[in-house]
Design an enzyme around this catalytic site. Structure first.
Site, short mmCIF file in Angstrom:
data_model
loop_
_atom_site.label_atom_id
_atom_site.label_comp_id
_atom_site.label_asym_id
_atom_site.label_seq_id
_atom_site.Cartn_x
_atom_site.Cartn_y
_atom_site.Cartn_z
CD GLN A 89 -2.64 -1.16 2.62
OE1 GLN A 89 -2.18 -1.78 3.56
NE2 GLN A 89 -3.78 -0.49 2.71
CG HIS A 107 -2.88 2.78 -2.16
ND1 HIS A 107 -2.86 2.53 -0.80
CD2 HIS A 107 -4.01 2.16 -2.62
CE1 HIS A 107 -3.92 1.81 -0.46
NE2 HIS A 107 -4.63 1.58 -1.56
N GLY A 173 2.46 -4.52 8.95
CA GLY A 173 2.30 -3.10 9.18
C GLY A 173 1.09 -2.47 8.55
#
Length: 237
Positions: A89, A107, A173
């Protein structure tokens, strides 16, 4: 064709936080100075181009000042023994700089710009600063190659295909709260073991796979987990 065991690593902001990069949730980080609506939407770019471009210039400069952490390097190390793909991400290039060779950015990427007219017209950017008047070869103004809030995530379908081929999945994470990215774990085959490395409490309610939660920061937990995976599966073909 690579016949080695396939490990898919899915990473979020906590992966890069250990390198010193600010996240959405940092109380005193870079994002804390801005509202998302002001810097990370198509409307913001149209309304205040100077602010949006300046914001991503700051993020790019910050990224270039940081280095991959031990977690990034451990993930790259997995490629010695396994067929590894990283889905992230994050928009930084720390996985690549650590040595990972197959990284899909859900992203977008700070190291690239794209035409405002044609989203498939993507070009690299050298250094950290995008000029406000920089244009693509099609004549349109360039914008950060970032998926803004409210825009579709064009790489999600490819990410689900990668996840569906995993023999082991490692999640690092991420709160598993940002969609559609968080739904990626649903595409893993039900018998596949899933490891979550995060010191907090990610939303694992949707996970039905055999689950192991390593309650450590990325820079600590990932190297430890990688050593375990190499010891357990390193000779499996």
């Amino acid at each position: 064709m690579d016949d080695r065991m396939k490990i898919v690593v899915f990473t979020g902001a906590g992966m890069s936080a250990d390198s010193g990069l600010a996240t959405f949730r940092d109380a005193d980080g870079l994002w804390a100075e801005y509202r998302i609506e002001e810097v990370c939407t198509p409307e913001a770019l149209a309304h205040d181009r100077t602010k949006v471009i300046g914001f991503y210039n700051l993020r790019r400069r910050e990224m270039l000042e940081k280095e991959p952490n031990a977690g990034h390097r451990a993930i790259a190390e997995l490629e010695r023994h396994f067929d590894v793909e990283v889905v992230t991400q994050n928009v930084d290039n720390l996985h690549e700089r650590a040595g990972s060779t197959r990284v899909l950015h859900l992203h977008g990427e700070l190291t690239k710009l794209r035409s405002e007219r044609n989203p498939d017209h993507v070009v690299p950017i050298e250094g950290w600063e995008q000029r406000l008047d920089a244009r693509a070869s099609d004549g349109a103004l360039l914008r950060p190659h970032i998926v803004f809030f409210g825009e579709s995530v064009p790489m999600f379908d490819e990410a689900t295909r990668i996840a569906s081929r995993a023999d082991v999945m490692v999640v690092v994470g991420t709160s598993l709260a940002v969609y559609p990215a968080a739904a990626l774990v649903r595409y893993v085959r039900p018998e596949v073991p899933l490891y979550v490395v995060d010191p907090g409490t990610p939303d694992t309610a949707m996970i039905r796979n055999p689950l192991t939660h390593v309650r450590e920061r990325a820079a600590v937990g990932v190297p430890r987990l990688v050593a375990e995976l190499e010891a357990r599966y390193g000779t499996v073909r």
